[in-house]
Design a protein around this motif. Sequence first.
Motif, mmCIF file in Angstrom:
data_model
loop_
_atom_site.group_PDB
_atom_site.id
_atom_site.type_symbol
_atom_site.label_atom_id
_atom_site.label_comp_id
_atom_site.label_asym_id
_atom_site.label_seq_id
_atom_site.Cartn_x
_atom_site.Cartn_y
_atom_site.Cartn_z
ATOM 1 N N ARG A 375 14.166 -76.803 48.431
ATOM 2 C CA ARG A 375 14.964 -76.000 47.501
ATOM 3 C C ARG A 375 15.159 -74.584 48.023
ATOM 4 O O ARG A 375 16.252 -74.018 47.926
ATOM 5 N N VAL A 376 14.073 -73.995 48.575
ATOM 6 C CA VAL A 376 14.172 -72.634 49.103
ATOM 7 C C VAL A 376 15.181 -72.573 50.240
ATOM 8 O O VAL A 376 16.008 -71.656 50.322
ATOM 9 N N GLU A 380 18.556 -70.479 50.354
ATOM 10 C CA GLU A 380 18.883 -69.571 51.448
ATOM 11 C C GLU A 380 20.252 -69.907 52.035
ATOM 12 O O GLU A 380 21.047 -69.010 52.349
ATOM 13 N N ALA A 381 20.501 -71.230 52.151
ATOM 14 C CA ALA A 381 21.811 -71.635 52.667
ATOM 15 C C ALA A 381 22.928 -71.211 51.715
ATOM 16 O O ALA A 381 23.993 -70.760 52.149
ATOM 17 N N LEU A 382 22.656 -71.335 50.388
ATOM 18 C CA LEU A 382 23.657 -70.910 49.411
ATOM 19 C C LEU A 382 23.884 -69.403 49.478
ATOM 20 O O LEU A 382 25.026 -68.926 49.375
ATOM 21 N N ARG A 383 22.765 -68.645 49.639
ATOM 22 C CA ARG A 383 22.921 -67.200 49.749
ATOM 23 C C ARG A 383 23.731 -66.825 50.991
ATOM 24 O O ARG A 383 24.589 -65.940 50.952
ATOM 25 N N ARG A 388 28.731 -65.162 53.281
ATOM 26 C CA ARG A 388 29.902 -65.401 54.130
ATOM 27 C C ARG A 388 31.180 -65.392 53.298
ATOM 28 O O ARG A 388 32.212 -64.881 53.730
ATOM 29 N N LYS A 389 31.085 -65.961 52.083
ATOM 30 C CA LYS A 389 32.250 -65.954 51.197
ATOM 31 C C LYS A 389 32.627 -64.526 50.823
ATOM 32 O O LYS A 389 33.808 -64.155 50.818
#
Length: 748
Positions: A375-376, A380-383, A388-389
């Motif tokens: 999950r972490v 981190e990937a989402l952050r 990037r977005k």
Amino acid sequence: MVAPDFRQLFEAAPALYTVLDRAFHIVAASDAYLSATMTRRGEVIGRSIFEVFPAGPADPDGNGPAAIREVFERALTEETPQMLGLQRYDMRRPAERGGAFERRYWNAWVTPLRGRGGAVEHLLCSVEDVTDRARDARLRKVLNIDSIGVVFFDKEGTLISANDAFLRWSGYTEEEIAAEGLSWKSFTPPEYYASSLDEVERLRTTGQIGPYEKEYIAKNGERRWMLFVGAALDDGTIVEYVIDVSARKAAEEARRESDERYRRLFDSIDVGFCVIEMIYDGARPVDYRFLEVNPAFERQTGLHDPGSRTMREHVPEHEQHWFDTYGRVAATGEPTRFVAEARALMGGSYEVFAFRVGGAGSRKVGVLFNDITARVRAEEALREASQRKDEFVATLAHELRNPLAPIRNAVSMLRLREDGDEGLQAVRKLIDRQVRHLVRLVDDLLDVSRITFGKVSVKRERLDLRAVAQEAVATSEPLLAVGGHRFSAELGGEPVWVDGDPVRLAQVIANLINNAVRYTPPSRVSSPIRLSVAAKGAEACITVEDNGIGIEPALLERIFEPFVQIERGEAGSSGIGIGLMLAKALVELHGGRIVAESEGLGKGSRFVGCLPRAEAPEVPEAAAPTGAPVRAASRRFLVVDDNVDATTSQAELLRMLGHEVETAYDGQSALRKAQAFRPEVVLLDLGMPGMDGFEVARRLRAMPEGRDVLLVAQTGWGQEEERARTKAAGFDVHLAKPVDIDALMGLL
């Protein structure tokens, strides 16, 4: 005939009598009274009864004498006999018998005695010592305590008698016990015979029974758990005290079942669980040993047979912060919930809940934990994706603003060259509206990104909300005009003061007006869009109403979410679904609230945003001037941008306004022209290849020709970080592209 000696008769009477005068002094007393009170006639006659019989140490507040005095006074006042109910009044033994107080209980009747003149002169007190009866009553009360059964058996174990509590539990009556010859076996299930016989044997050898527990069977077959303790009396009778412990047994069974259920739960869930005992070096926690673990523990940690070694023995390099955290929980008893990485333990991240097991002083800690490494990493990937977005949106805004700059310059030049051609004017106004619309969309996209990452701040000042509303209306006028919408504003006659950011609040109001425009179809433009600003109690409220397509009830709660839109139907084109979200976020940043109201589809909408009201300023600020800015006096401009169209169009526009202009398309050329041309104003792009605008600004400020120049950053980057960088590099002003020529002239 000799007259009877009435005094002798009174004193010899077998009853307990005493006579008192109106001051409650003892006038006479019978021998029986003196004997019962352990006094002598010579010691009491003529003295106050309360002096002779003071309150004992068991009655430090003197409640006994007060109760008796009240009865005496009532007898004198009402001149009728009075009764004193059961009253404890301890008697002091004579000195030769130790002088201590002896517990006594009394009843008394007080009779007024009239003299020859008819007035009450004495009180006759008839007293009864009921100490023995009170003692018997207390014994009966003890035997009939509602929660304790008392039973008597003969030597053979036959039930002789029982108190009310046991009779109620068993369902038998006293007559049934006397007639049926019930024994202890009558109440004992067969599976408890052996343990009961053990107690009988113990009684024979020690004279005592219990305490022990077993089930008893009532007359109706119901079973109850009972606790027994007893002894043999001198005549061989056996007495047992019986306490119903069914509730405790049921609770214990429920707890056992609960513990078993939770044990099954902990053994079956995929959450790790362990109980550890802290190990200290002095006061510092340095290790812990495992006392209990569930099956998921090994899967979550990778530790095999954890009970065989301490944590340091399993993983010598385990981080110290784990021991410090668990040690703090053990020391304070305060549970804690946290997320931490265990690099030495499979390199994973864990979500942990730790709590002390036991009371103060316990070194045991219970730990529930879950491996959240996946999950972490996903977060981190989402952050990273969000970052990037955010960077993409900022880059997109920059790239969109660059081509918009020369378009806006061209529109401004067309405005300056208007020759009365109405068709040309219409085209120029159309382009101007669309450029403004594109700029607003770009700004909204950037604001969404900033709000998402908490980068939006408000610059508060004391302001009249009505003036902000007027600015917002001016911003929305082109959109209102295109749709042919009627508009009305009710701003009241008194200032409505708030502490707010005028730019952001104008953005809120403009977004609400623009939303009303987009969702009001042409067929309903005859009904005006209404704006009102008013003080309502402690709040200042902005209301925007329309007669448009309305909102379904199910969408009212979601209407402020980003990119949520309703079906436009005949209302035609709409925005991208972020205007209301921005309005809500900005109102809440000001400590306010906003709600949407609608009676349903086709019935229009109403948006109400309320902010905390503020006190009026001590000296009201002068209103800002309105209207188009006047042309500034002629200045020398240096325009620097690698975008040729933007540079040439802005230079031409400035020349049309009467200014002297030079251009440069890179940093080196800009510095050379600054030395030769000595500009008063430098309009400098930031994102140039090679030497960027920041470096140009720093070098320019270091040159004699650039120390006093008005240095204006012109860029597609509008973030707060960029504004901070331009200020640090020596810029005086930061303007986001496309630069409005009126705003630029206003700086001069």
